[in-house]
Structure formats: structure tokens, C-alpha cells
Write an enzyme that holds these catalytic residues in place. Structure first.
Site, PDB file in Angstrom:
ATOM      1  N   HIS A 217      -6.335 -16.453 -17.712  1.00 15.78           N
ATOM      2  CA  HIS A 217      -5.426 -15.226 -17.347  1.00 15.78           C
ATOM      3  C   HIS A 217      -4.133 -15.625 -16.471  1.00 15.78           C
ATOM      4  O   HIS A 217      -3.623 -14.937 -15.719  1.00 15.78           O
ATOM      5  CB  HIS A 217      -5.882 -13.886 -16.694  1.00 15.78           C
ATOM      6  CG  HIS A 217      -6.776 -13.249 -17.773  1.00 15.78           C
ATOM      7  ND1 HIS A 217      -8.271 -13.468 -17.523  1.00 15.78           N
ATOM      8  CD2 HIS A 217      -6.596 -12.355 -18.622  1.00 15.78           C
ATOM      9  CE1 HIS A 217      -8.970 -12.605 -18.508  1.00 15.78           C
ATOM     10  NE2 HIS A 217      -8.081 -11.921 -19.411  1.00 15.78           N
ATOM     11  N   ASP A 395       0.388 -10.376 -12.594  1.00 14.94           N
ATOM     12  CA  ASP A 395       0.944  -9.388 -13.525  1.00 14.94           C
ATOM     13  C   ASP A 395       0.688  -8.182 -12.852  1.00 14.94           C
ATOM     14  O   ASP A 395       1.119  -7.220 -13.220  1.00 14.94           O
ATOM     15  CB  ASP A 395       0.037  -9.212 -14.911  1.00 14.94           C
ATOM     16  CG  ASP A 395      -1.305  -8.897 -14.592  1.00 14.94           C
ATOM     17  OD1 ASP A 395      -1.668  -8.894 -13.567  1.00 14.94           O
ATOM     18  OD2 ASP A 395      -1.874  -8.454 -15.839  1.00 14.94           O
ATOM     19  N   GLY A 399       2.642  -4.742 -14.232  1.00 16.50           N
ATOM     20  CA  GLY A 399       1.607  -3.562 -14.763  1.00 16.50           C
ATOM     21  C   GLY A 399       1.760  -2.376 -14.024  1.00 16.50           C
ATOM     22  O   GLY A 399       1.697  -1.155 -14.819  1.00 16.50           O
ATOM     23  N   THR A 439      -7.036  -3.149 -14.616  1.00 14.41           N
ATOM     24  CA  THR A 439      -7.653  -2.406 -13.634  1.00 14.41           C
ATOM     25  C   THR A 439      -7.088  -1.381 -12.671  1.00 14.41           C
ATOM     26  O   THR A 439      -7.288  -0.088 -12.809  1.00 14.41           O
ATOM     27  CB  THR A 439      -8.536  -3.205 -12.818  1.00 14.41           C
ATOM     28  OG1 THR A 439      -9.350  -4.301 -13.447  1.00 14.41           O
ATOM     29  CG2 THR A 439      -9.403  -2.287 -11.457  1.00 14.41           C
ATOM     30  N   GLY A 561      -2.457  -5.089  -4.672  1.00 10.84           N
ATOM     31  CA  GLY A 561      -2.830  -3.613  -4.860  1.00 10.84           C
ATOM     32  C   GLY A 561      -2.709  -2.700  -3.774  1.00 10.84           C
ATOM     33  O   GLY A 561      -2.432  -1.728  -3.704  1.00 10.84           O
TER      34      GLY A 561
END
Length: 578
Positions: A217, A395, A399, A439, A561
Site C-alpha cells: 500500500h 491516502d 480518504g 479503516t 487520524g
């Protein structure tokens, strides 16, 4: 770089549509991915394998007789959403149960698991197989905790062949796990890959060196060594995969030398010459090797070597014929190949319940706030992507933008249809999860849904309902994500935010008619704690998610995040105060 695309945001779906157009007699486009053009034979288990886009031939290129029955296709390097997995599985299943196969990544585990629960609730027998072949992503003895890379190919090939030969869902699941436990992979990278529309690669390897233990990834390797010759590289790869004693002892091996996107076939053949000699010298008999691109990472420059120990049972299914767009093995595929399809499952929008005028007004206010969040995340997208490149796949910003755009659009449609405060948030959450994948997509989708569940379509949103919903939203993130403070995830910012809100709510006695000013002040104060906690994640070494394999590399950079969560709740506090 990726040269040819229209809109980077639609690249995954555009590619799937083009693949189906190139193979119209073999593949059928359904919501979320592809299935075989012909229906699964009645009573035959359906093997549904999938993951993020950017890995072709994995996974859509493996759909066909003797291999998979369907493949949900997520965004670039992001898990397909639970909605996508469910849709593909519904279209593939025909009375024999479903095996859901994917690489062992947090987002895939979460989304495939949610889809499995929904399918089981409908009476469908569902099994889950998470491939975990990468020796660089976990300690010896923790094989099933590792991530899945090119070992996906032989594991799913064996499961698909077993099903074609007549295996029921129990036996096919057993064989898939047996194949997984007999498989080891090690990869190297010479340079990183570039997302469509991006100005630079997700990472670079210093000139004259190679990275060992890369992820598919865009995760960088866990070690760097001087660039070797083909002969020396072959020895590094062979020694790495043979260093562990697999659960299946055998002198026969299925071998895959896998190109990750840029290394050309002639180069791979030079490496394979040495790999085959080393394996033979180790006393191993190579059974039908595969040398080529099988599980790629867009244009990453690199290779991986996969070795699966074979017994008679595994060898039989490894050698069996298959007829998929990107994997054709000679001979006639045995058994029933299916008949023409009848009805195709197409998900529809949930009905919008009636709502009071007051609740519709609150819903309109929600749409306005979601629009402000979208503006914020579009502005933050490059910064969040750079943070995520350090030890992840780069990403996160993309996302988040995909998620909020879908959520805002769904909320607008719901309001236009007369929806109230509860329904607008529930619909927005479902859209965020479905479109963003990964996620964070699942967690933000669950957060909005939980926030909505504290509201009602019968009355305006109260301050205490909002606080209760925000507390529930964070609890859903904690419950589904499985992370705790200190793991360097969104939870590091979300938990201090929740704790501050709960404390303020308790201080007010939880009264439903608390002054709006008091509630908005509580959210602003809690958001400030979230910002402080998010920035403090720069000092933490990651221990969850993809970044855990490169935890020390993330020290000095905050968790993206946690940062995005803190910025969103800060904006929420500002909007409510205004």
C-alpha cells in the site's frame, strides 16, 4: 507516475469499468466491484476476494472459473466498504455460503467483518480468511497476525480450485487456512509508487539502496541495504522466506516471483534464474512457478518472493486449471461453470421517515456544518497525506475528502426528501463508510451513525442530545477500531474529547434544556483537549494499523487520524458558538 486518468477521485471505478468492458463475457460490474458474468452454480460456495484498488491483477483479475467468484474493489490502497463487500457477496452467493478472502489489514478486517455480520443475519453461511504471509510484518510464531501481500495469489488460487473441484464451504475454508499457514513472502522496493494525480511518490528510497520488507500500500520498508546485484537479491529473498519453519513440512514448493509495477519481466527472469538455483540447492522441488506481475502497487519499483510448501492436497489445487482475465492455467476447468444470471442485487436508498418541522430545521443546520467540514478537509488533504506518508500509505487526506463529500451529498439529498435530524446523520454515516473505505471510512461512518442515533426526527436537536451523540460517536470509534490511547491513532485525540464532554455533561446534571452557550463552550473546551492530544502523538511510536510496522519512523510526526479528528471537532465548536 500514473500518466493516464480523468479524475483521480474516480480512478478506481473508472479502471473497474474499463476492465469489465475489456472482458464482457467473463465479468459483470455490480455495485462495489465485479462478479463472474455467469451465476455461481447452485449450492457451490462463493469465493469473494478483495481489497483496495491499485494492485491489479489482484483482485478483480482473478475472478473466473477455478478461481474467485467475485471481487469488491475499494479506493486506491483502501479497503472496500462493508456496503461494497456485501453487494458483491450477495451477487456471488447462490446457496453454498461465502468465503471472504483479503489481506490481513485493519480496514479490511473491519469492513469485511461488518459485511459478514449482515450476511449472517440473513442466514448466509460466511467464513473469513485473512492472508498473512509477509515475514517482515511480525515476529516468528505470530504468522496469522502479519499482513497479507503476494501470498494472496496462491492461497486464493487453491481455495478457488478446491471449490471448483466440489469442496463445500467447510473444506474450502480449511484448505485456504492450510495454504496460508504454509506460505511466506518477503519483498523489496527500489522506489515508491505515486497515487493518480499526486505530484510525488509516497516515499523514496535513497539512491544506491533498496528497502526491505515493503508493504503493497505504499508503506516503506523496515530496513535499507545497499543496492545488490540480481544474484545477491535472489539470496536475500530466498534466505528470508526459508528462514522460518512452516507448519507444513515438504520439499515441494509453489513459488511466485512478483513484480510490484515497474520492474520489467526481463529483470525478473534474471532474478528468477538465481532464485530457482538457490531453491533447488536447498533441496526443494519447484512446482509450476509464477514469474510476473500478480499483486502490484501501482508503479512501485520492487519485487517480492512467495514460497508455499506443498503436500499432495495443496499441489493438486495449485496445479488445477483456472480461467480468469489475469490468471489462466491450461486445461479444461472441471465441474459446473454456471448459467446465465437472473436478477442482480442492486442496493437502494433507505426510505426517509417523516419528520417534524423543528427536526428538519436541525437537519438543514447539520448539512451546513458538514459543508464547512468538507471545506476544511479539502484544505487539509495535502497536509494529512504528507503525515500519512511517513509510516502509512499516504491516502488519509484523500480518504477523508471522499468520505465527507459523500456524507454531505447524502445529507443534502435526505434534507431535500424531508428527512429529520436523526435520519440525515444516519444516511451521511452510511455514505461516508461506503465511499471512503479503509479503516477511517468505517470509523467515521460509525461515528456519524452513532451521533444520529442520539437524535430524533420528531423534534429539534437539544444541546444535551448533541453531547450524548458525540460521546456515543467516540465510543463507537473505540469499540470498532480496537485501539486505545497510546497506540497513535485517532483514539488518542478522540478519548480526551469524549472524557471532557462527559465530565461537562455530568456537571450540568445531564439536563435536556441546558443553555446552548454552555453546551457549545463544553465542545470548544473538549476540542482544545483533542488538539493538544493530537499534537502530542508526534512523540509516540505507532503500535496499531499499517504504521505499526514502521512505528519508530512515525516519531516526530503527529498521527493524521488524530489531527483530522481534532480539527473537525474544533470546527464543530466554532460553528456552534457562532
Amino acid at each position: 507516475m500514473t500518466y493516464l486518468f480523468d479524475d483521480p477521485k474516480t480512478f478506481p471505478t473508472d479502471a473497474v469499468e474499463g476492465l469489465v468492458a475489456a472482458h464482457p463475457e467473463e465479468l459483470l460490474r455490480v455495485h462495489g466491484g465485479v462478479v463472474r458474468a455467469k451465476a455461481t452454480p447452485a449450492g457451490q460456495p462463493a469465493l469473494v476476494v478483495g481489497g483496495g484498488s491499485g494492485h491489479y491483477p489482484a483482485f478483480a483479475g482473478w475472478v473466473g472459473p477455478g478461481f474467485a467468484h467475485g471481487a469488491p474493489c475499494g479506493n486506491i490502497f483502501s479497503s472496500p466498504s462493508a456496503d461494497q463487500v456485501y453487494s458483491v457477496a450477495r451477487n456471488a452467493e447462490n446457496g453454498g455460503g461465502v468465503i471472504l478472502g483479503f489481506g490481513h489489514y485493519a480496514g479490511d478486517v473491519l469492513h469485511f467483518g461488518v459485511a459478514a455480520e449482515k450476511l449472517r443475519a440473513e442466514g448466509i453461511d460466511v467464513r473469513i480468511v485473512a492472508v498473512s504471509d509477509d515475514v517482515a510484518s511480525g515476529q516468528t510464531g505470530e504468522h496469522r497476525d502479519r499482513r497479507g501481500i503476494a501470498g494472496d495469489l496462491p492461497v486464493f488460487k487453491i481455495a478457488g480450485a478446491a471449490i471448483q473441484a466440489g469442496a463445500d464451504v467447510d473444506d474450502a475454508e480449511r484448505l485456504a487456512w492450510k495454504a496460508n499457514d504454509a506460505t511466506r513472502t518477503l519483498g523489496v522496493a527500489f522506489d515508491g509508487c505515486t497515487l493518480p494525480g499526486a505530484e510525488d511518490a509516497l516515499f523514496h528510497v535513497p539512491e544506491g539502496t533498496m528497502a526491505i520488507g515493503l508493504g503493497i500500500h505504499g508503506e516503506p520498508g523496515i530496513d535499507e541495504q545497499p543496492m545488490p546485484s540480481a544474484k545477491k537479491l535472489a539470496k536475500i529473498l530466498v534466505d528470508g522466506v526459508l528462514a522460518e519453519t512452516t507448519e507444513l513440512v515438504s520439499d515441494r514448493v509453489a513459488v511466485v516471483l512478483n513484480g510490484l509495477g515497474t520492474v520489467k519481466y526481463e529483470e525478473m527472469f534474471v532474478v528468477w534464474k538465481h532464485v530457482s538455483q538457490l531453491l533447488t540447492a536447498a533441496g526443494l522441488t519447484i512446482v509450476r512457478p509464477e514469474v510476473g506481475e500478480h499483486v502490484t502497487s501501482l508503479d512501485m519499483a520492487g519485487l517480492s518472493l512467495t514460497v508455499m510448501r506443498l503436500d499432495d492436497e495443496l499441489a493438486q489445487h495449485w496445479l488445477a486449471p483456472a480461467d480468469a482475465p489475469a490468471f489462466r492455467r491450461g486445461g479444461t476447468v472441471p465441474g459446473d461453470l454456471g448459467e446465465e444470471r437472473g436478477e442482480i442485487y442492486v442496493p437502494g436508498e433507505d426510505p426517509i421517515p417523516a419528520a417534524s418541522e423543528e427536526s428538519r430545521a436541525s437537519a438543514s443546520r447539520t448539512v451546513g456544518i458538514l459543508g464547512k467540514v468538507e471545506e476544511l478537509l479539502v484544505e487539509l488533504e495535502p497536509e494529512l497525506g504528507r503525515m500519512d506518508q511517513v509510516a502509512g500509505d499516504g491516502d488519509h487526506g484523500q480518504g477523508m475528502v471522499l468520505g465527507i463529500r459523500a456524507a454531505r451529498a447524502a445529507a443534502e439529498r435526505t434534507v431535500q426528501g424531508g428527512g429529520g435530524a436523526r435520519t440525515v446523520l444516519v444516511q451521511a454515516g452510511a455514505a461516508w463508510s461506503a465511499e471512503a473505505g479503509g479503516t477511517s471510512g468505517a470509523l467515521w461512518g460509525a461515528a456519524l451513525t452513532s451521533l444520529g442515533s442520539a437524535q430524533t426526527d420528531d423534534a429539534a436537536v437539544t444541546g444535551e442530545q448533541l453531547v450524548t451523540g458525540l460521546v456515543q460517536a467516540v465510543e463507537a470509534i473505540e469499540r470498532l477500531g480496537g485501539a486505545t490511547p497510546g497506540d497513535k491513532t485517532m483514539v488518542d485525540a478522540a478519548v480526551p474529547f469524549r472524557e471532557a464532554l462527559a465530565l461537562a455533561q455530568a456537571g450540568r446534571g445531564g439536563t435536556a434544556d441546558a443553555p446552548a452557550e454552555s453546551v457549545s463552550r463544553s465542545i470548544v473546551t473538549a476540542a482544545a483537549r483533542a488538539v493538544e492530544a493530537a499534537e502530542a502523538t508526534a512523540d509516540i511510536s505507532a503500535s496499531k494499523g499499517r504504521a505499526r510496522n514502521h512505528g519508530d519512523k512515525s516519531v516526530g510526526t503527529p498521527d493524521p487520524g488524530a489531527i483530522s479528528f481534532s480539527r473537525i471537532v474544533t470546527l464543530l465548536g466554532e460553528q456552534l458558538s457562532a
